[in-house]
Write a protein that holds these residues in place. Structure first.
Motif, short mmCIF file in Angstrom:
data_model
loop_
_atom_site.label_atom_id
_atom_site.label_comp_id
_atom_site.label_asym_id
_atom_site.label_seq_id
_atom_site.Cartn_x
_atom_site.Cartn_y
_atom_site.Cartn_z
N ALA A 73 90.07 -5.15 -34.51
CA ALA A 73 90.00 -3.73 -34.84
C ALA A 73 90.12 -2.88 -33.57
CB ALA A 73 88.70 -3.42 -35.57
N ALA A 74 89.48 -3.32 -32.48
CA ALA A 74 89.54 -2.58 -31.22
C ALA A 74 90.96 -2.54 -30.67
CB ALA A 74 88.58 -3.19 -30.21
N GLU A 77 92.99 -0.08 -32.86
CA GLU A 77 92.55 1.32 -32.78
C GLU A 77 92.50 1.87 -31.37
OE1 GLU A 77 88.87 1.30 -35.00
OE2 GLU A 77 89.85 0.27 -36.69
N GLY A 78 92.82 1.04 -30.37
CA GLY A 78 92.96 1.54 -29.01
C GLY A 78 91.77 1.39 -28.10
N ARG A 79 90.66 0.85 -28.59
CA ARG A 79 89.48 0.67 -27.72
C ARG A 79 89.66 -0.49 -26.75
NH1 ARG A 79 87.66 1.36 -32.79
NH2 ARG A 79 87.16 -0.82 -33.15
N LEU A 80 90.58 -1.37 -27.06
CA LEU A 80 90.84 -2.56 -26.26
C LEU A 80 92.33 -2.59 -25.92
CD1 LEU A 80 90.08 -5.29 -25.03
CD2 LEU A 80 90.21 -6.29 -27.33
N THR A 272 83.97 1.87 -33.05
CA THR A 272 84.63 3.05 -33.60
C THR A 272 85.32 3.82 -32.48
OG1 THR A 272 82.65 4.45 -33.32
CG2 THR A 272 82.93 3.35 -35.45
N GLY A 273 86.29 4.68 -32.86
CA GLY A 273 86.95 5.54 -31.90
C GLY A 273 88.05 4.84 -31.14
N ALA A 274 88.67 5.61 -30.23
CA ALA A 274 89.79 5.08 -29.46
C ALA A 274 89.48 4.94 -27.98
CB ALA A 274 91.01 6.00 -29.63
N GLU A 275 88.25 5.29 -27.56
CA GLU A 275 87.89 5.20 -26.15
C GLU A 275 87.35 3.82 -25.81
OE1 GLU A 275 88.31 7.46 -23.68
OE2 GLU A 275 89.44 8.57 -25.19
#
Length: 337
Positions: A73-74, A77-80, A272-275
């Protein structure tokens, strides 16, 4: 990086009632392909697959295949960062510092492990610190790796804020795990534990099943103790042992963030989120032969005495699992990438 060779043909997983039984090799391919499909590089995919299989083989299911879904998921969604390329620095002879480039701690350590082993053998003791990484997963993975090289290993990692400490009524620290491993002729003696009374994923699993959690595991959003798992997820977990566990959590945080990793309060959520959360990891590796060539022999004699005379089996080593059962829904989720 060259393309990875095609894996050998593997038998299909055995279908059981509500689950699939896989060999470690088949689980590795399943996990590797899932990470690739989610946007991970071949090197990251192999690294995460190896970590997942190792956790499952040790029976640590909460940080095994189920936890890999968080990485997938990360990635999506851009967290990783899927194409992260960790950068290694050697500021001192006994210090290895790695910028994980918003990628995984597993890949960062894979890149730097050889340098840490070399430094520990040259200097007697050395440290490896990482920063700018996703949460590190099962810390026993790292501790065991260096114990297999004949080194005593201590590993500390922090996470996004999930736990209250001391008088706080909200989450101000991560669950901040600690692992320790001793080299041993029959395989490393290792323990790996969180600073919280339980792992965050266990509370999440209880919430998904609609089950209560025991007293002492968490606080609700109002800062009051709760046995409602959903309320604890919205509030904070609690440390084991009250102030003693809280102190250990804070010590781990100070070590994990040493080279520039985010303190828990500054870390973005990992789910959660993209950071990116941009957390840290701290590994100390000690060559015991630098201080006593007989150390491992003496430790073995002491461990045998503890077991034989007192029933203590410290860091006991269980045979690794040769077959891994995955719930059908988890298997399908990994298959879908």
């Amino acid at each position: 990086m060259t393309d990875m060779p095609a894996p050998p043909a593997l038998p299909a997983p055995t279908e059981l009632s509500g689950s699939r039984r896989l060999t470690p090799q088949a689980l590795h391919v399943l996990c590797r392909d899932a990470v690739l499909a989610a946007g991970g590089s071949p090197e990251m995919s192999t690294s995460l697959a190896e970590a997942t299989v190792a956790a499952e083989r040790r029976g640590k299911r909460d940080v095994g295949a189920a936890h890999l879904l968080d990485y997938l998921a990360a990635l999506r969604e851009g967290r990783l960062k899927g194409d992260a390329s960790p950068r290694i620095d050697r500021p001192r002879a006994a210090v290895v510092r790695v910028d994980a480039d918003h990628g995984t701690a597993q890949l960062a350590v894979d890149r730097a492990a050889g340098a840490l082993v070399e430094a520990a053998r040259d200097c007697g003791i050395a440290v490896l610190t990482t920063f700018n990484s996703y949460p590190a997963g099962e810390l026993a993975l790292y501790a065991t790796r260096f114990a297999q090289e004949g080194l005593v290993a201590l590993v500390c990692g922090n996470s996004s804020p999930l736990m209250a400490v001391h008088e706080a009524r909200e989450a101000v620290a991560g669950t901040n795990p600690l692992a320790f491993a001793l080299p041993h002729r029959h395989g490393p003696r290792v323990f790996d534990q969180a600073s919280s009374a339980t792992a965050w994923v266990k509370v999440r699993d209880a919430a998904q099943r609609g089950e209560p959690i025991p007293d002492g595991w968490g606080l609700g959003p109002d800062g009051e103790p709760t046995t409602d798992a959903t309320a604890a997820l919205a509030g904070a977990l609690l440390p084991f042992g009250g102030a003693k566990g809280a102190n250990i959590a804070m010590m781990i945080e100070m070590l994990a963030a040493m080279s520039g990793g985010s303190f828990s309060l500054d870390a973005a959520p990992f789910d959660t989120g993209a950071e990116p959360p941009d957390l840290g990891l701290f590994i100390a590796a000690i060559d015991p032969t630098a201080v006593d060539p007989r150390y491992e022999e003496r430790v073995e004699e002491h461990l045998q005495r503890l077991t034989g005379e007192h029933g203590v089996d410290f860091g006991r080593r269980k045979p690794p699992r040769t077959r891994i059962d995955l719930p059908e829904d988890l298997y399908q989720a990994l298959l879908a990438g």
